[in-house]
Scaffold this active site. Structure first.
Site, PDB file in Angstrom:
ATOM      1  N   LYS A  11     -12.830  -6.564  20.213  1.00 25.89           N
ATOM      2  CA  LYS A  11     -13.897  -5.614  19.432  1.00 25.89           C
ATOM      3  C   LYS A  11     -14.942  -5.147  20.362  1.00 25.89           C
ATOM      4  O   LYS A  11     -15.584  -6.049  20.738  1.00 25.89           O
ATOM      5  CB  LYS A  11     -14.121  -5.923  18.246  1.00 25.89           C
ATOM      6  CG  LYS A  11     -15.041  -5.300  17.411  1.00 25.89           C
ATOM      7  CD  LYS A  11     -15.575  -6.065  16.101  1.00 25.89           C
ATOM      8  CE  LYS A  11     -16.527  -7.029  16.348  1.00 25.89           C
ATOM      9  NZ  LYS A  11     -17.907  -6.513  17.084  1.00 25.89           N
ATOM     10  N   ASP A 139     -17.508  -9.779  10.790  1.00 24.51           N
ATOM     11  CA  ASP A 139     -16.867  -8.781  11.859  1.00 24.51           C
ATOM     12  C   ASP A 139     -15.150  -8.630  11.442  1.00 24.51           C
ATOM     13  O   ASP A 139     -14.500  -8.271  11.991  1.00 24.51           O
ATOM     14  CB  ASP A 139     -16.936  -9.191  13.250  1.00 24.51           C
ATOM     15  CG  ASP A 139     -18.423  -8.713  13.748  1.00 24.51           C
ATOM     16  OD1 ASP A 139     -18.887  -7.714  13.208  1.00 24.51           O
ATOM     17  OD2 ASP A 139     -18.660  -9.274  14.942  1.00 24.51           O
TER      18      ASP A 139
END
Length: 291
Positions: A11, A139
């Site tokens: 990410k 996250d």
């Protein structure tokens, strides 16, 4: 039943604005454009009666004990919500650097939830799956469906997929683990404080590389300056990227130490990765696409 497999891509925070720390829980309020790389970890699920995890791969050692791995935590959270959940043995191949600002553990956890959802006939946006993602880490929710989108709040507000065209990039980690907590401490916000900065630019769906760079160029990563005080090697890696031909934008991802650069084309990205890799062989350097 056959093995189920999925990827857990890195990410990348293309932007990361810190708006402040909210009263009550003290969480930092963020606004971030997130994209996902073509490189990542790999996760396999062998359906069975017991939950277990084995970890291998080049970064398996720094990933820590399996009992505390986010894959196991995510599976346990989902099993608590759904007592009849079918489980099994996970096998994780770790390729991403750890404590690197690219959400490796969070992406692994989201991958585990996707595999369990597939095994149990659940959609990825099932309320129990989303709740398990939130309970596992800030996250994890944005990694459930790894496509470029905005993430806001403390990670709980996930925008729609932006459908951006894949664009070439180079990722570098200079080999310095950077835990998140010291970086936020160096930022120095107290509960209730707000940061006054320019608002986040609007990002149109389906943006190509030129439109993307134009849009996010004025944006920022508010954690970059404090992270540089924790790990000066981040600045060295950024400088290496910015001197490469075709580099359109270089910035830190997350709380570091991984940095990225957007390139004009894949050939420029590949040349840059080879050049940096030859002069810094101990760095993790990879040319990839972000989307």
């Amino acid at each position: 039943m056959p093995l189920l497999t999925t990827r857990a891509p890195a990410k990348i925070n293309l932007t990361l604005h810190v708006l402040g720390r909210r009263p009550g829980d003290g969480y930092h309020v963020l606004e971030s454009l997130v994209a996902f790389a073509g490189v990542g970890d790999a996760l396999t699920l062998d359906p069975g009666p017991e939950l277990s995890l084995s970890v291998s791969g080049p970064t398996a050692g720094p990933a820590g004990p399996t009992g505390d791995n986010l894959v196991v935590r995510a599976a346990r959270h989902l099993a608590e919500a759904l007592p009849d959940l079918r489980l099994g043995a996970f096998d994780l191949v770790k390729r991403l650097p750890v404590a690197a600002g690219i959400g490796g553990g969070s992406s692994d956890a989201a991958a585990a939830l996707r595999l369990l959802a597939e095994l149990n006939g659940l959609p990825f946006d099932h309320p129990a799956v989303v709740a398990a993602a939130r309970a596992t880490g800030a996250d994890v929710p944005v990694c459930l469906d790894p496509r470029a989108r905005m993430m806001r709040g403390a990670g709980e507000e996930i925008g729609p997929a932006l459908g951006m065209q894949p664009f070439p990039a180079v990722l570098i980690n200079p080999g310095v683990p950077v835990p998140t907590a010291p970086v936020f401490k160096a930022l120095g916000l107290r509960v209730g404080d707000r940061l006054n900065g320019a608002p986040h630019p609007g990002i149109g769906p389906g943006s190509g590389v030129e439109a993307l760079v134009a849009a996010i160029g004025p944006a920022r990563n508010d954690l970059e300056a404090p992270a540089l005080t924790v790990a000066p090697a981040i600045g060295t890696a950024l400088a290496a990227l910015r001197t490469q031909a075709g580099c359109r934008l270089a910035r830190m991802s997350g709380s570091g130490a991984t940095v990225f650069a957007v390139f004009a084309d894949r050939h420029s990205a590949s040349r840059a990765a080879r050049a940096i890799g030859s002069t810094q062989p101990t760095w993790w350097t990879v040319a990839t696409y972000l989307r």
